[in-house]
Design an enzyme around this catalytic site. Structure first.
Site, PDB file in Angstrom:
ATOM      1  N   ILE A  68      35.858  42.387  33.751  1.00  0.00           N
ATOM      2  CA  ILE A  68      35.003  41.319  33.285  1.00  0.00           C
ATOM      3  C   ILE A  68      33.719  41.494  34.749  1.00  0.00           C
ATOM      4  CG2 ILE A  68      36.093  38.511  33.815  1.00  0.00           C
ATOM      5  CD1 ILE A  68      34.432  38.024  31.582  1.00  0.00           C
ATOM      6  N   VAL A  83      29.873  39.321  36.110  1.00  0.00           N
ATOM      7  CA  VAL A  83      28.820  38.779  35.957  1.00  0.00           C
ATOM      8  C   VAL A  83      27.635  39.607  37.256  1.00  0.00           C
ATOM      9  CG1 VAL A  83      26.452  37.320  35.591  1.00  0.00           C
ATOM     10  CG2 VAL A  83      28.938  37.268  33.953  1.00  0.00           C
ATOM     11  N   GLU A  87      44.362  40.276  34.701  1.00  0.00           N
ATOM     12  CA  GLU A  87      44.678  40.059  36.132  1.00  0.00           C
ATOM     13  C   GLU A  87      43.542  39.369  37.198  1.00  0.00           C
ATOM     14  OE1 GLU A  87      44.927  43.666  35.599  1.00  0.00           O
ATOM     15  OE2 GLU A  87      47.791  43.375  34.885  1.00  0.00           O
ATOM     16  N   ASN A 120      40.077  34.824  44.224  1.00  0.00           N
ATOM     17  CA  ASN A 120      38.340  34.257  43.006  1.00  0.00           C
ATOM     18  C   ASN A 120      39.443  33.081  42.721  1.00  0.00           C
ATOM     19  OD1 ASN A 120      36.959  34.272  40.954  1.00  0.00           O
ATOM     20  ND2 ASN A 120      36.521  36.514  41.079  1.00  0.00           N
ATOM     21  N   TYR A 138      39.457  30.837  33.693  1.00  0.00           N
ATOM     22  CA  TYR A 138      40.516  31.393  32.855  1.00  0.00           C
ATOM     23  C   TYR A 138      41.040  30.069  32.735  1.00  0.00           C
ATOM     24  CZ  TYR A 138      39.283  36.013  34.712  1.00  0.00           C
ATOM     25  OH  TYR A 138      38.384  36.920  35.015  1.00  0.00           O
TER      26      TYR A 138
END
Length: 156
Positions: free
Chosen positions: A69, A71, A103, A108, A115
């Site tokens: 994922i 952006v 994962e 990060n 999450y």
């Protein structure tokens, strides 16, 4: 205005532009192409005709995994990742996934916070999972494995 639609083979160049802008160790074109069919599913975010983000998920039996994922940097901080993550979770719910997994690099922290806000929790750590350019990491960085249960205890 951001719109969403699935990624197709014709979108690979745009997908790779976002991927390369977001990751120090991006997926290859071949890896990305292999994740557009079969047990994989995806969604991309567009502003006008420009792809600004995407996710790729994988079905493995009753469990779904968020494989990638991201952006584009110029569009981060606008809630697009949150919308993509919500779409991934919604896809899992619509398709009766039992569990969702992902994962994330231990460094990060923005993604980890997103999450956790969405309902994922830490399950374990995968030591030296990701390659890293950080000299303090000796070439590798740990991954945090996170999960979310969707259909706990439901009988079929």
């Amino acid at each position: 205005m951001i719109t969403f639609k699935p990624v197709t083979e014709s979108s690979i160049a745009a997908l790779m532009r976002v991927e390369n802008a977001c990751h120090t160790h991006p997926w290859t074109v071949n890896t990305m192409q292999s994740c557009l069919a079969g047990r994989y599913f995806n969604l991309a975010a567009f502003q006008a005709e420009q792809m600004v983000g995407f996710y790729i998920g994988e079905k493995a039996g009753p469990d779904f995994t968020l494989m990638d994922i991201c952006v584009a940097p110029d569009f981060q901080g606008q809630g697009i990742a949150k919308q993509l993550l919500a779409a991934f979770i919604g896809y899992g719910e619509q398709h009766q996934a039992e569990n969702l997994f992902l994962e994330v690099r231990e460094t990060n922290t923005r993604a980890i916070a997103l999450y956790e806000q969405a309902g994922f929790s830490e399950m374990s750590v995968r030591k030296d999972y990701y390659p890293s350019d950080d000299p303090a990491k000796n070439g590798h960085e740990d991954a945090i494995l996170m999960g979310m249960t969707l259909l706990f205890g439901q009988l079929t």
